[in-house]
Design a protein around this motif. Structure first.
Motif, PDB file in Angstrom:
ATOM      1  N   VAL A 196      45.185 -48.510 -48.659  1.00 25.33           N
ATOM      2  CA  VAL A 196      44.935 -48.835 -47.092  1.00 25.33           C
ATOM      3  C   VAL A 196      44.708 -47.705 -46.298  1.00 25.33           C
ATOM      4  O   VAL A 196      44.001 -47.997 -45.180  1.00 25.33           O
ATOM      5  CB  VAL A 196      46.366 -49.284 -46.781  1.00 25.33           C
ATOM      6  N   THR A 197      45.156 -46.583 -46.723  1.00 24.15           N
ATOM      7  CA  THR A 197      44.990 -45.356 -45.671  1.00 24.15           C
ATOM      8  C   THR A 197      45.169 -43.927 -46.505  1.00 24.15           C
ATOM      9  O   THR A 197      45.340 -44.099 -47.793  1.00 24.15           O
ATOM     10  CB  THR A 197      45.657 -45.531 -44.566  1.00 24.15           C
ATOM     11  N   GLU A 198      45.208 -42.866 -45.923  1.00 30.30           N
ATOM     12  CA  GLU A 198      45.680 -41.594 -46.331  1.00 30.30           C
ATOM     13  C   GLU A 198      47.251 -41.957 -46.914  1.00 30.30           C
ATOM     14  O   GLU A 198      47.877 -42.555 -46.228  1.00 30.30           O
ATOM     15  CB  GLU A 198      45.444 -40.610 -45.390  1.00 30.30           C
ATOM     16  N   ASN A 199      47.354 -40.954 -47.741  1.00 34.70           N
ATOM     17  CA  ASN A 199      49.008 -40.982 -48.258  1.00 34.70           C
ATOM     18  C   ASN A 199      49.949 -40.263 -47.230  1.00 34.70           C
ATOM     19  O   ASN A 199      49.497 -39.676 -46.193  1.00 34.70           O
ATOM     20  CB  ASN A 199      49.020 -40.390 -49.510  1.00 34.70           C
TER      21      ASN A 199
ATOM     22  N   ARG B  98      48.818 -37.720 -44.424  1.00 28.86           N
ATOM     23  CA  ARG B  98      48.929 -38.492 -42.842  1.00 28.86           C
ATOM     24  C   ARG B  98      50.161 -37.936 -42.249  1.00 28.86           C
ATOM     25  O   ARG B  98      50.053 -37.840 -40.810  1.00 28.86           O
ATOM     26  CB  ARG B  98      48.743 -39.781 -43.096  1.00 28.86           C
ATOM     27  N   VAL B  99      51.157 -37.963 -42.914  1.00 23.73           N
ATOM     28  CA  VAL B  99      52.517 -38.034 -41.963  1.00 23.73           C
ATOM     29  C   VAL B  99      53.192 -36.440 -42.232  1.00 23.73           C
ATOM     30  O   VAL B  99      53.517 -35.891 -41.350  1.00 23.73           O
ATOM     31  CB  VAL B  99      53.482 -38.794 -42.461  1.00 23.73           C
TER      32      VAL B  99
ATOM     33  N   LEU C 105      50.894 -43.140 -34.581  1.00 21.12           N
ATOM     34  CA  LEU C 105      50.075 -41.935 -34.759  1.00 21.12           C
ATOM     35  C   LEU C 105      48.773 -42.230 -33.745  1.00 21.12           C
ATOM     36  O   LEU C 105      48.131 -41.308 -33.171  1.00 21.12           O
ATOM     37  CB  LEU C 105      49.703 -41.641 -35.991  1.00 21.12           C
ATOM     38  N   ALA C 106      48.330 -43.546 -33.856  1.00 19.32           N
ATOM     39  CA  ALA C 106      47.114 -43.710 -33.033  1.00 19.32           C
ATOM     40  C   ALA C 106      47.525 -43.623 -31.612  1.00 19.32           C
ATOM     41  O   ALA C 106      46.587 -43.179 -30.810  1.00 19.32           O
ATOM     42  CB  ALA C 106      46.650 -45.249 -33.358  1.00 19.32           C
ATOM     43  N   ALA C 107      48.657 -44.140 -31.150  1.00 19.46           N
ATOM     44  CA  ALA C 107      49.020 -43.932 -29.850  1.00 19.46           C
ATOM     45  C   ALA C 107      49.014 -42.583 -29.498  1.00 19.46           C
ATOM     46  O   ALA C 107      48.990 -42.141 -28.300  1.00 19.46           O
ATOM     47  CB  ALA C 107      50.510 -44.605 -29.548  1.00 19.46           C
ATOM     48  N   LEU C 108      49.760 -41.726 -30.175  1.00 19.81           N
ATOM     49  CA  LEU C 108      49.853 -40.338 -30.026  1.00 19.81           C
ATOM     50  C   LEU C 108      48.396 -39.704 -29.781  1.00 19.81           C
ATOM     51  O   LEU C 108      48.469 -38.595 -28.705  1.00 19.81           O
ATOM     52  CB  LEU C 108      50.601 -39.533 -31.074  1.00 19.81           C
ATOM     53  N   LYS C 109      47.437 -40.162 -30.378  1.00 20.82           N
ATOM     54  CA  LYS C 109      46.207 -39.654 -30.085  1.00 20.82           C
ATOM     55  C   LYS C 109      45.502 -39.811 -28.613  1.00 20.82           C
ATOM     56  O   LYS C 109      44.710 -39.227 -28.281  1.00 20.82           O
ATOM     57  CB  LYS C 109      45.075 -40.025 -31.139  1.00 20.82           C
TER      58      LYS C 109
END
Length: 158
Positions: free
Chosen positions: A27-30, A34-35, A153-157
């Protein structure tokens, strides 16, 4: 369910629990990439339009992983209620939240590995579902809330 089917489900769950942490989930980075690389100021920040910070979401994931760990290791009285403070923690130390997740992760994988194979079909004490359902459910829970982390995370950007 036959023992080889149970074993296959458990092995898949173990793989998925490990993948989301530091593997190669599709699905994405682990989480490790990512976190855990976030600064505390980012992880603790609440973003408009989102109910929880990244730190709260990771604390919630950890709380339910710990629930599974407690049940797998015989703590039959352990429980989490929706209104329990542990369910949605108000963290103030990102390093502690990360450390708690990492410790719980190692213990959970060990508990899954050491859980008696003939007990996977039995009911979880205090619940009306099996340990097999529980272990499959925690994987779904992780990915659900990991999606919420991605949204924060997307909203933080922005």
């Amino acid at each position: 369910m036959e023992q080889n089917e149970i074993k296959a489900v458990v092995e898949r769950a173990k793989l998925q629990l490990a993948e989301i942490y530091d593997g190669d989930p599709w699905v994405t980075e682990n989480l490790n990439v990512r976190v855990f690389s976030l600064k505390g100021s980012q992880a603790l920040k609440k973003v408009k339009g989102h109910n929880h910070s990244v730190a709260q979401l990771l604390g919630h994931i950890t709380a339910w992983r710990n629930f599974v760990l407690q049940k797998l290791t015989g703590n039959n009285d352990y429980d989490i209620k929706d209104e329990s403070p542990v369910n949605w923690p108000e963290p103030n130390d990102w390093d502690v939240i990360c450390s708690e997740f990492k410790k719980c992760h190692v213990k959970l994988l060990s508990a899954v590995e050491n859980f008696p194979s003939d007990r996977w079909d039995s009911l979880v004490p205090g619940r009306n579902y099996s340990f097999l359902y529980l272990i499959a459910g925690i994987v779904q829970h992780d990915y659900y809330h990991y999606g919420q982390i991605g949204s924060v995370l997307a909203a933080l950007k922005n």
